[in-house]
Design an enzyme around this catalytic site. Structure first.
Site, short mmCIF file in Angstrom:
data_model
loop_
_atom_site.label_atom_id
_atom_site.label_comp_id
_atom_site.label_asym_id
_atom_site.label_seq_id
_atom_site.Cartn_x
_atom_site.Cartn_y
_atom_site.Cartn_z
N MET A 55 0.81 -1.21 0.00
CA MET A 55 0.00 0.00 0.00
C MET A 55 0.84 1.26 0.00
O MET A 55 0.38 2.33 -0.43
CB MET A 55 -0.93 -0.01 1.21
CG MET A 55 -1.93 1.14 1.22
SD MET A 55 -2.96 1.11 2.71
CE MET A 55 -3.98 2.55 2.41
N TYR A 56 2.07 1.19 0.50
CA TYR A 56 2.91 2.38 0.55
C TYR A 56 3.44 2.67 -0.86
O TYR A 56 4.49 2.17 -1.28
CB TYR A 56 4.07 2.18 1.52
CG TYR A 56 3.66 1.79 2.93
CD1 TYR A 56 2.35 1.98 3.39
CD2 TYR A 56 4.57 1.21 3.80
CE1 TYR A 56 1.98 1.61 4.66
CE2 TYR A 56 4.20 0.84 5.08
CZ TYR A 56 2.91 1.05 5.51
OH TYR A 56 2.54 0.66 6.78
N GLY A 57 2.67 3.46 -1.58
CA GLY A 57 3.07 3.83 -2.93
C GLY A 57 2.80 2.77 -3.97
O GLY A 57 3.39 2.81 -5.06
#
Length: 279
Positions: A55-57
């Protein structure tokens, strides 16, 4: 004196104070170069647990860590999370724990991190639309296939943790938890009883700890920062606690890591314990 190390699932040894990579910018340019420097400096300072997620980027955070740290030091654990996918024209993140989706996300994580196995993989959130047994079963199969070493959960209740354990062994839980927010104390208690690693996120209440007079007073007594006091309290609160504070600034990183050497007196700890009504 609190122990500086913990063995996840009884065999994977890490230093208890880790690093959360969520806040590292990944776009090309000076900010990315700074992110690479922060990740490398964390390892130089002795951090052996780094947390990231798809989900981070949309995977760019994983790629950033690989660029910064690959080939990884033998003692370094980079753990990632799956279970969300972008949907619709706006690309909004939605929970998706369907087995085929989880399998694809693990394969993509392996590629981005440049590894053949993720030693600790966590389900970012339980998807209520997919039976939990199916989600855990898929991860168990991936572990049996050698693509995952150990399995963890994030943002779960005690009941959800117990249900997951009926399908597969759970090595870690990553829930929101800090000095001023102890909603998940019952989950932490189960983790402590069973030796499950507990990775708190939002470890310093988004910087609000310093606004509390008691925290500020203890920090002044120790010639430390409120953030350091909050992290030291976490480390001393439970032997299974593995805080993963995140930052994109080198100075904050060094401040955070230094918190592992901060010792709170029994009196100071009692004062801090009382902030959330926890005896």
């Amino acid at each position: 004196m609190t122990s500086e190390v913990f063995r996840i699932a009884g065999d994977l040894e890490v230093r208890r104070l880790g690093f959360g990579a969520m806040h590292l910018p990944t776009e090309s340019g000076p900010d990315r170069e700074n992110s690479l420097a922060v990740a490398r400096r964390a390892v130089e300072l002795g951090v052996t647990l780094i947390d990231t997620a798809y989900m981070y980027g949309g995977g760019s955070n994983e790629e950033l860590l690989a660029e910064a740290l690959y080939p990884y030091p033998e003692e370094l654990l980079v753990t990632t999370k799956i279970g969300l996918e972008r949907r619709g024209p706006a690309g909004e993140w939605e929970l998706d724990g369907r087995p085929e989706v989880l399998r694809g996300q693990v394969d993509n994580a392996l590629r981005r991190l440049r590894v053949e196995r993720v030693e600790l993989l966590q389900l970012h959130r339980i998807d209520p639309k997919t039976p939990l047994a199916d989600q855990m079963g898929a991860l168990r199969e991936l572990r049996e296939a050698g693509k995952i070493g150990r399995i963890g959960l994030s943002e779960v209740t005690v009941d959800e943790l117990r249900e997951a354990q009926e399908v597969v062994e759970i090595a870690s839980v990553q829930n929101r938890y800090n000095l001023l927010d102890r909603e998940h104390e019952p989950v932490l208690a189960v983790c402590e009883q069973e030796g499950i690693a507990f990775l708190p996120w939002r470890t310093v209440a988004w910087g609000k700890s310093g606004a509390d007079a008691e925290v500020a007073a203890v920090a002044a007594e120790l010639d430390a920062t409120p953030t350091q006091v909050a992290l030291a309290w976490l480390l001393g609160h439970s032997p299974v606690m593995l805080p993963i504070p995140g930052t994109a600034r080198l100075a904050h990183l060094e401040e955070n890591v230094a918190a592992s050497g901060l010792e709170l007196s029994a009196g100071q700890r009692a004062r801090l314990d009382g902030l959330a009504g926890v005896a």
